[in-house]
Design a protein around this motif. Sequence first.
Motif, PDB file in Angstrom:
ATOM      1  N   PRO A   1       0.801  -1.224   0.000  1.00 35.96           N
ATOM      2  CA  PRO A   1       0.000   0.000   0.000  1.00 35.96           C
ATOM      3  C   PRO A   1       0.832   1.272   0.000  1.00 35.96           C
ATOM      4  O   PRO A   1       0.332   2.337  -0.358  1.00 35.96           O
ATOM      5  N   ASN A   2       2.107   1.177   0.409  1.00 32.23           N
ATOM      6  CA  ASN A   2       2.945   2.368   0.439  1.00 32.23           C
ATOM      7  C   ASN A   2       3.634   2.643  -0.892  1.00 32.23           C
ATOM      8  O   ASN A   2       4.403   3.598  -1.005  1.00 32.23           O
ATOM      9  N   SER A   3       3.347   1.827  -1.904  1.00 29.73           N
ATOM     10  CA  SER A   3       3.942   2.030  -3.230  1.00 29.73           C
ATOM     11  C   SER A   3       2.934   2.662  -4.173  1.00 29.73           C
ATOM     12  O   SER A   3       1.738   2.372  -4.099  1.00 29.73           O
ATOM     13  N   GLY A   4       3.433   3.521  -5.070  1.00 29.53           N
ATOM     14  CA  GLY A   4       2.551   4.193  -6.016  1.00 29.53           C
ATOM     15  C   GLY A   4       2.918   3.976  -7.462  1.00 29.53           C
ATOM     16  O   GLY A   4       2.510   4.762  -8.323  1.00 29.53           O
TER      17      GLY A   4
ATOM     18  N   ALA B   1       8.950 -15.625   2.897  1.00 28.14           N
ATOM     19  CA  ALA B   1       8.769 -15.142   4.269  1.00 28.14           C
ATOM     20  C   ALA B   1       9.179 -13.680   4.389  1.00 28.14           C
ATOM     21  O   ALA B   1       8.510 -12.884   5.057  1.00 28.14           O
ATOM     22  N   ARG B   2      10.283 -13.319   3.747  1.00 26.40           N
ATOM     23  CA  ARG B   2      10.732 -11.929   3.796  1.00 26.40           C
ATOM     24  C   ARG B   2       9.734 -11.016   3.101  1.00 26.40           C
ATOM     25  O   ARG B   2       9.461  -9.912   3.570  1.00 26.40           O
ATOM     26  N   ARG B   3       9.175 -11.470   2.013  1.00 28.05           N
ATOM     27  CA  ARG B   3       8.191 -10.648   1.307  1.00 28.05           C
ATOM     28  C   ARG B   3       6.939 -10.461   2.168  1.00 28.05           C
ATOM     29  O   ARG B   3       6.389  -9.347   2.240  1.00 28.05           O
ATOM     30  N   LEU B   4       6.490 -11.528   2.814  1.00 27.43           N
ATOM     31  CA  LEU B   4       5.313 -11.416   3.676  1.00 27.43           C
ATOM     32  C   LEU B   4       5.580 -10.450   4.834  1.00 27.43           C
ATOM     33  O   LEU B   4       4.728  -9.627   5.183  1.00 27.43           O
ATOM     34  N   ALA B   5       6.770 -10.542   5.435  1.00 32.22           N
ATOM     35  CA  ALA B   5       7.112  -9.637   6.531  1.00 32.22           C
ATOM     36  C   ALA B   5       7.172  -8.196   6.042  1.00 32.22           C
ATOM     37  O   ALA B   5       6.692  -7.275   6.719  1.00 32.22           O
ATOM     38  N   ARG B   6       7.751  -7.983   4.866  1.00 34.39           N
ATOM     39  CA  ARG B   6       7.815  -6.630   4.300  1.00 34.39           C
ATOM     40  C   ARG B   6       6.414  -6.095   4.041  1.00 34.39           C
ATOM     41  O   ARG B   6       6.135  -4.913   4.279  1.00 34.39           O
ATOM     42  N   LEU B   7       5.542  -6.957   3.566  1.00 41.84           N
ATOM     43  CA  LEU B   7       4.168  -6.536   3.281  1.00 41.84           C
ATOM     44  C   LEU B   7       3.447  -6.152   4.572  1.00 41.84           C
ATOM     45  O   LEU B   7       2.755  -5.124   4.630  1.00 41.84           O
TER      46      LEU B   7
ATOM     47  N   ASP C   1       4.820  -5.149   7.405  1.00 43.14           N
ATOM     48  CA  ASP C   1       5.415  -3.906   7.905  1.00 43.14           C
ATOM     49  C   ASP C   1       4.922  -2.710   7.096  1.00 43.14           C
ATOM     50  O   ASP C   1       4.641  -1.640   7.655  1.00 43.14           O
ATOM     51  N   ALA C   2       4.816  -2.890   5.775  1.00 43.67           N
ATOM     52  CA  ALA C   2       4.377  -1.788   4.910  1.00 43.67           C
ATOM     53  C   ALA C   2       2.941  -1.387   5.212  1.00 43.67           C
ATOM     54  O   ALA C   2       2.608  -0.194   5.228  1.00 43.67           O
ATOM     55  N   VAL C   3       2.073  -2.380   5.464  1.00 41.09           N
ATOM     56  CA  VAL C   3       0.678  -2.078   5.782  1.00 41.09           C
ATOM     57  C   VAL C   3       0.590  -1.287   7.088  1.00 41.09           C
ATOM     58  O   VAL C   3      -0.092  -0.264   7.176  1.00 41.09           O
ATOM     59  N   ALA C   4       1.311  -1.749   8.119  1.00 41.51           N
ATOM     60  CA  ALA C   4       1.275  -1.066   9.417  1.00 41.51           C
ATOM     61  C   ALA C   4       1.829   0.345   9.311  1.00 41.51           C
ATOM     62  O   ALA C   4       1.263   1.302   9.859  1.00 41.51           O
ATOM     63  N   ARG C   5       2.940   0.495   8.602  1.00 43.60           N
ATOM     64  CA  ARG C   5       3.553   1.824   8.462  1.00 43.60           C
ATOM     65  C   ARG C   5       2.656   2.752   7.662  1.00 43.60           C
ATOM     66  O   ARG C   5       2.474   3.927   8.009  1.00 43.60           O
ATOM     67  N   TYR C   6       2.069   2.243   6.595  1.00 43.35           N
ATOM     68  CA  TYR C   6       1.210   3.075   5.747  1.00 43.35           C
ATOM     69  C   TYR C   6      -0.013   3.565   6.514  1.00 43.35           C
ATOM     70  O   TYR C   6      -0.385   4.745   6.439  1.00 43.35           O
ATOM     71  N   GLU C   7      -0.643   2.677   7.264  1.00 44.48           N
ATOM     72  CA  GLU C   7      -1.814   3.078   8.034  1.00 44.48           C
ATOM     73  C   GLU C   7      -1.441   4.112   9.094  1.00 44.48           C
ATOM     74  O   GLU C   7      -2.199   5.059   9.343  1.00 44.48           O
ATOM     75  N   ALA C   8      -0.290   3.938   9.731  1.00 40.44           N
ATOM     76  CA  ALA C   8       0.142   4.916  10.729  1.00 40.44           C
ATOM     77  C   ALA C   8       0.444   6.261  10.082  1.00 40.44           C
ATOM     78  O   ALA C   8       0.064   7.320  10.607  1.00 40.44           O
TER      79      ALA C   8
END
Length: 503
Positions: A169-172, A329-335, A337-344
């Motif tokens: 979600p943080n990518s455009g 696993a790394r991609r899922l973790a990045r995803l 983290d990205a969702v949490a950061r984007y919402e914040a």
Amino acid sequence: MSVLSTVAALAASRTGRAEPLTTVRHQHLDERPFVLVPLTLAGEACAPLAALAGTDPEHPTLLTVRQPRNRAERFRFAERLAALLLAYIDGCRTDTEPFTVGRGKEKEERLRFQRAPQLLVPNGEGIAYVRLLGRLTRLRATEGPYAVAPSVPALGKWLTWLADLAEFPNSGVLLAMTRLLAAHWATGQSPSEDSHLASLLAWIDPPEGSDGARAAREAEDPAAWPPAGPSTDPVFDRTLHELMTRYDEASDDRGREAVGRQIDRELSGQMLPTWRLMWRGVELLRDLPEGAHVPDRWALDRRWFSEYAAYLDADGRPQARRDQAVRAARRLARLEDAVARYEAERAYDDPLVMAEYELTGEAFTGTVTARDEDRFVPGDRPGSQVWRPTITLRTDARVGLAVGTKVKSPARPGQEARLLEVRQEDDGGHTVVLQLEGGFERKRKPPAPAGTLAETGEELTYTTLNPTAMPSALPDEEDTPWTHGGPPQPYEPTDEDAEETWE
């Protein structure tokens, strides 16, 4: 749907016009986005039928496949699309700027492009089309019995890169217009109806003298507003089938070309309304001010773009069909983290978004009634004292956070605080005492630098959301345990990949 979005949808159904869900735009919009309106042949997953593409609202480029069941014509379509999109991507690879990665001794200076490509499609199905088209082109061989032009697998690699980032979600770099608009406005129709671009825009920007509900009903007429693709209207499919039959049965090249031009006109007529709606959506979104964190997210996109371009320049392999264990696993973790950061970040940028978290108890807003700048508490070492000033806030709302919870304020994002006390007053309000921990420009004793300590009477919002939280740490691919297959081998395309059926 959240509580506020539900209320906004009810208000929209009452007023006849879409209600704003945000006060700012939470996505970057490039000055020259690449707009793609694709169509596929009915009954096949990704058989290209036509597309309108380009960066000029007034002069789109028409790409058609007059006989989509012909493999050679499909790849000619891919070559023509590659000529447009790869030229656009190369145009973003001009000026660079330095940036720093890492901290302390691990600091490193790198270069990134000042632009990145941005591909806009009408809806979520358009993103799925980009993903599948990337898969069906990136693995093709440029030599041998199934050879294609070198631009075809290059196109596939870039389309796959775009589609992969679209999940974050943080990518455009790849965005669906319906999702963009629905994230910023609430309509009086259902979420599934919001996936219809014409009716969604009818609610947001109804014609003069009409309202959203009436305009949306009119927009559902496929004769006036054809589907935004990639699927086509069944009535149009019958017309197209007749034209393609005539095209195949034409007795000479002259007759075939005449029918081909008619096919082109029909396909263009199906896509032009959507093309205009796409650019109207861009105009409406540009009217919104950009959120404070948007430039940082776009800078990250530009970094990813620069790194992937360098990878391809070094003769990078196409993306594998499936991720290996650690990579997945790394991609899922990045995803995550990205969702949490984007919402914040959205909440920090936008009081309307933050209001949602106040309703769920993850944030509260209060007025500073007192502060203790000279407060010290025992430190970790025996006999030591550390500076920990406090502020007291009064709020009329219920505070559901527990004592000891760490919180931050969007007004001072670099200053962490901890709840020391939460008590309910006789009038139903709450008093909250917060201990401030840092954010004083490295000072360790009073007085606090100007502006770093809240003043009495100042209204502040505090929340558990933290847009600077550290991402999850996972092992490198070389450390994949034997239980998950051990370190993966680099992916090499096979002859079987090159023969994959385009269906």
